[in-house]
Design an enzyme around this catalytic site. Structure first.
Site, PDB file in Angstrom:
ATOM      1  N   LYS A 193     -56.580  14.221  22.729  1.00 24.43           N
ATOM      2  CA  LYS A 193     -55.648  15.359  22.423  1.00 24.43           C
ATOM      3  C   LYS A 193     -54.663  15.702  23.408  1.00 24.43           C
ATOM      4  CE  LYS A 193     -59.222  17.363  19.309  1.00 24.43           C
ATOM      5  NZ  LYS A 193     -60.184  16.684  19.635  1.00 24.43           N
ATOM      6  N   THR A 227     -45.061  14.176  31.703  1.00 24.13           N
ATOM      7  CA  THR A 227     -46.625  14.185  31.836  1.00 24.13           C
ATOM      8  C   THR A 227     -47.212  13.257  30.814  1.00 24.13           C
ATOM      9  OG1 THR A 227     -46.640  16.216  32.863  1.00 24.13           O
ATOM     10  CG2 THR A 227     -48.731  15.708  32.289  1.00 24.13           C
TER      11      THR A 227
END
Length: 239
Positions: A61, A68
């Site tokens: 998740k 990033t």
């Protein structure tokens, strides 16, 4: 990915996983590796499961700034798992970046992992949505909005409650994957999930895949529980 059953390996060590999977030594499963297991065992658990012939949903998740997430997905793609996910709440740019990372990291000749977005956790109630998350829409409206953003971003599908599948299919199309956790046998406890259904109910609602954990992994006889899952999916539950 034809098998609709994903078994959640909700364990904290590779030893527990090996013990659970031992009876399935001649069966190729579709398994889910979540944060608890991956953070303890790292990529080694993925390599081990792949060597045993299992398909893998790496359920981390991801939810961070786009760059990033892109770099993280580039690394995860090298593991050659079958399915990964992000939080739709990260927005379209983040979801697009996730796909960019997967494309860049997938080894030559391999298929990139399917990428899906979490709409709302099945532990989230309508009351929590409004009072804690301060989202002023209904659960149904929120889930559909996030699903639409995921499709717009090029993702392959979403994680959602089975109860929300018909609406998502109507607006996002039949090819858009719906992966549904919160699956329990009728006589199981709900535990920390509030939006739950049985395997057969999920099938009738049109779910592409169902994720089931404790009903199988905590069963006295996991093989029998898995066979029960297959029977219930077909509407052939033994009395």
């Amino acid at each position: 990915m034809n098998d609709p059953f994903i078994v959640a390996l909700d364990f904290s060590s590779g030893k527990e996983v090996r013990t659970f999977l031992q009876p399935f030594s001649h069966t190729s499963l579709f398994v889910k590796v979540g944060m608890e297991l991956y953070y303890q065992e790292g990529p080694a658990i993925i390599h081990s499961l792949k060597e045993q012939g299992h398909r893998i949903f790496l359920d981390l998740k991801l939810h961070d700034i786009p760059n990033t997430v892109k770099r993280a997905m580039q690394g995860l793609a090298r593991l050659e798992v079958d399915l990964v996910n992000v939080h739709a709440a990260g927005g379209t740019r983040m979801m697009e970046a996730a796909l960019e990372g997967l494309e860049a990291g997938t080894p030559n000749g391999a298929r990139r992992p399917y990428c899906i977005a979490v709409t709302q956790l099945t532990s989230t109630s309508e009351q929590m949505l409004h009072n804690e998350l301060w989202i002023g829409r209904t659960m149904e409206e929120t889930v559909l909005h996030y699903a639409a953003l995921a499709k717009q971003s090029g993702l392959d599908g979403v994680v959602c409650s089975a109860k929300e599948v018909p609406l998502i299919r109507k607006h996002c199309g039949e090819a858009f994957l719906t992966v549904t956790p919160g699956i329990r046998f009728a006589d199981d406890e709900k535990n920390d999930q509030v939006r739950v259904v049985t395997p057969y109910e999920a099938k009738k609602l049109g779910a592409s895949f169902i994720v089931i954990g404790r009903s199988i992994t905590r069963a006295e006889n996991p093989i029998a529980a898995y066979e029960r899952l297959q029977q219930e999916w077909k509407g052939e539950e033994k009395k």
